[in-house]
Design an enzyme around this catalytic site. Structure first.
Site, mmCIF file in Angstrom:
data_model
loop_
_atom_site.group_PDB
_atom_site.id
_atom_site.type_symbol
_atom_site.label_atom_id
_atom_site.label_comp_id
_atom_site.label_asym_id
_atom_site.label_seq_id
_atom_site.Cartn_x
_atom_site.Cartn_y
_atom_site.Cartn_z
ATOM 1 N N GLY A 25 0.824 -1.195 0.000
ATOM 2 C CA GLY A 25 0.000 0.000 0.000
ATOM 3 C C GLY A 25 0.859 1.246 0.000
ATOM 4 N N GLY A 27 0.739 5.508 1.314
ATOM 5 C CA GLY A 27 0.065 6.568 2.037
ATOM 6 C C GLY A 27 0.705 7.909 1.777
ATOM 7 N N GLY A 30 4.491 7.548 3.054
ATOM 8 C CA GLY A 30 5.369 6.448 2.712
ATOM 9 C C GLY A 30 4.680 5.327 1.967
ATOM 10 N N VAL A 32 4.454 1.008 1.690
ATOM 11 C CA VAL A 32 4.662 -0.176 2.519
ATOM 12 C C VAL A 32 4.884 -1.395 1.621
ATOM 13 C CG1 VAL A 32 3.726 -1.629 4.351
ATOM 14 C CG2 VAL A 32 3.167 0.807 4.298
ATOM 15 N N LYS A 46 7.791 0.020 5.950
ATOM 16 C CA LYS A 46 7.235 1.313 5.558
ATOM 17 C C LYS A 46 8.386 2.256 5.225
ATOM 18 C CE LYS A 46 4.311 5.080 7.306
ATOM 19 N NZ LYS A 46 3.539 5.587 8.477
ATOM 20 N N ASP A 158 -5.775 10.138 13.623
ATOM 21 C CA ASP A 158 -6.090 9.717 12.248
ATOM 22 C C ASP A 158 -6.661 8.297 12.253
ATOM 23 O OD1 ASP A 158 -6.375 10.066 9.530
ATOM 24 O OD2 ASP A 158 -4.314 9.482 9.046
#
Length: 591
Positions: A25, A27, A30, A32, A46, A158
């Site tokens: 994934g 974000g 960063g 991952v 990450k 978050d």
């Protein structure tokens, strides 16, 4: 065990050069990757971006320091890190220059379940209820650790499904603490630094940049609604009142849970659904001071589970009741079956088995079917049985709309609708028309039973709050006592008095959901059918058990009685049975 320091070169090796195949994934701060170490351990790497606006060593150190302190089963565990500076030469304006490249990485335990975001779905699809409840409870426990277990407390800031990861057993773990903050005694701050994700932020932050522990609580409420009711859970809740939304979610989960046929756990699961929905809606209060704190939430969840455990042993409920109802034992007018029930059942089971084999074989007409029809009603004058099956229906209702309207039609040609009115907040589970009075009984999901008078313009003249009965299966007037009616539910069967609006009898004995009830029009016998595959015959005057029928054709779905005879039609999962009640050969109540 403290996190280990890994080199950038080693990270390259275990992620195959940060290949696309290894990417899990991406974000804001960063990307991952899945890494596999030489000993076979899998980790999530990450890699933090160097060119991200606003991300610097201070933010990296903040997340690293927070993660180093966190040790909890519902917090993702930091296992390694990388902070390495490489100097590389490059040509710049005709000159060879050296540039410093900083590699920052945080390595976590690998979570094979991925993020919660990938598992969100509505009530009818996807994860089952026990799994969703485990995720809700684990998420709350993780947040409780941050707010109450840490000194000073940590605010996540978050919290969203993308930042809740699931292990191989679907245990949730909070992740991504890049925005998290440590707070001392002053638990409310005004900040100009952008935080959080739109859709999960409360109004006080959006309007005034106020940050407190209640920001996480608001985010938790949104997350819980999405776990309960899917990606549109939050928007659905905003389109209706809290009561309507709660009723809709309960109704939808009742439908889903009944399909699993695990009725013994149904009421406990519905208690959990109701409690979690109510908690989630409280978390979304516009006034942050009215939102619960995480300790309150954990206490409500634990109290609900404790009450379920206590109620499961009480014989008059045959299961738990919702937390907002006060349970009470049967009234003194009830027949006490506790001392005699076991012996009566043994006697009747043996008696009925012998009758089936020796005397009654000729009067049982068994019609096995691959797709069985369910008896709905019988014609009063003709020898006709009205049935339906899965391939045909008189009416089709969209279970997602479940409008709860009663529609009245003429049966003279041409057929026309003469009345339509809102009767219940959700779907209507059962209707029955009084044989001599202008009355109609209706039952709806999670609503009281209602009595309507069509001579008064279909006015609702009485309501009957079933309390422990959260899912009414069927209601039927008693033809021998027009002021009483019978109700079946997932727990047991009850007899109610229209005048006093009270339960006057509880029929205990079935071992599973009581799915159907029928009062014989000619003889004083009340029949109840159950998912335990039996039909029980009760004296409709004394309410004592008269006999037990078991044809071994699966769950009993419906029962109808034929006027002018002692015959009844029983619909099972595997077929229909037309049999005759031998009232003169009654059971223990006539001995």
């Amino acid at each position: 065990m403290d996190p280990t320091d890994l080199t950038f070169r080693l990270l390259e090796e275990i992620t195959d050069g940060f290949s696309e195949e290894r990417k899990l994934g991406k974000g804001a701060y960063g990307t991952v990757y899945k890494g596999e170490r030489k000993n076979g351990d899998e980790i999530a790497v990450k890699m933090l971006h160097n060119d991200t606006l606003g991300f610097d060593d201070k933010k990296f150190e903040n997340e690293f320091q927070n993660l180093m302190r966190l040790k909890h089963p519902n917090i993702v565990r930091l296992v390694a890190y990388c902070y390495e500076t490489q100097h590389k030469h490059a040509e710049h304006k005709g000159r060879i220059v050296f540039a410093a490249i900083i590699h920052r990485a945080l390595c976590f335990e690998y979570m094979p379940g991925g993020s919660l975001q990938n598992h969100l779905s509505d009530e009818f699809h996807g994860l089952d209820w026990p799994t969703r409840y485990k995720i809700i409870k684990g998420t709350c426990q993780g947040l409780n650790y941050l707010h109450e277990g840490m000194k000073p407390p940590i605010y996540h800031l978050d919290l969203k499904p993308d930042n809740i990861l699931l292990d191989k057993n679907m245990v949730p773990k909070l992740a991504d603490f890049g925005l998290s903050k440590l707070f001392s005694e002053d638990k409310t701050k005004i900040t100009q630094t952008p935080i959080g994700t739109i859709g999960y932020l409360p109004p006080e932050y959006i309007e005034k940049n106020v940050v407190s522990n209640k920001l996480d609580i608001f985010s938790l409420g949104v997350v819980m609604l999405k776990i309960l009711a899917g990606p549109r859970g939050r928007s659905r809740s905003a389109e209706m009142s809290s009561q309507e939304f709660t009723s809709q979610v309960l109704g939808n989960w009742t439908t889903r849970l009944l399909e699993t046929r695990n009725v013994s756990s149904l009421q406990a699961y519905l208690n959990q659904v109701k409690t979690c929905t109510e908690i989630a809606l409280k978390c979304l209060d516009i006034d942050r001071h009215k939102r619960p704190n995480i300790v309150d939430i954990i206490n409500w969840i634990n109290e609900n589970e404790a009450m379920i455990g206590q109620d499961a042993d009480k014989p008059w409920t045959k299961g738990p009741v919702p937390s907002d109802h006060h349970e009470k034992p049967p009234s003194s007018s009830n027949v006490n079956l506790d001392d005699t029930q076991e012996n009566q059942e043994d006697d009747h089971s043996n008696s009925c088995s012998k009758e089936k084999e020796e005397e009654h074989e000729e009067v049982h007409q068994i019609i096995p079917m691959e797709h069985p029809s369910v008896p709905i009603d019988v014609h009063l004058l003709e020898p006709w049985i009205l049935t339906s099956n899965m391939f045909g229906s008189v009416d089709i209702m969209n279970y997602n709309t479940q409008d709860g309207f009663i529609r009245v039609y003429t049966y003279e040609s041409p057929v026309r609708q003469v009345k339509r009115f809102k009767a219940h907040s959700l779907d209507i589970t059962s209707l029955d028309v009084h044989r001599t009075e202008p009355y109609l009984l209706s039952a709806g999901s999670m609503d009281p039973i209602k009595l309507w008078d069509w001579n008064k313009g279909w006015e609702c003249i009485k309501m009957f709050d079933m309390q422990a009965f959260q899912t009414v299966q069927q209601i039927k007037f008693n033809p021998h006592d027009t002021h009483k009616f019978a109700v079946t539910s997932i727990l047991d069967a009850q007899i109610w008095d229209c005048k006093s609006r009270t339960c006057v009898q509880t029929l205990i004995g079935h071992m599973d959901c009581v799915s159907s009830v029928c009062s014989h029009p000619d003889i004083p016998i009340l029949l109840t059918g159950s998912f335990d595959e039996t039909v029980r015959l009760w004296n409709s005057t004394t309410f004592k058990l008269e006999g037990v029928l078991d044809f071994e054709l699966g769950k009993v779905i419906s029962i109808v009685c034929l006027k002018g005879s002692k015959r009844v039609v029983i619909g099972h999962e595997a077929g229909l049975v037309i049999t005759e009640i031998r009232h003169e050969q009654a059971g223990p109540s006539n001995k």
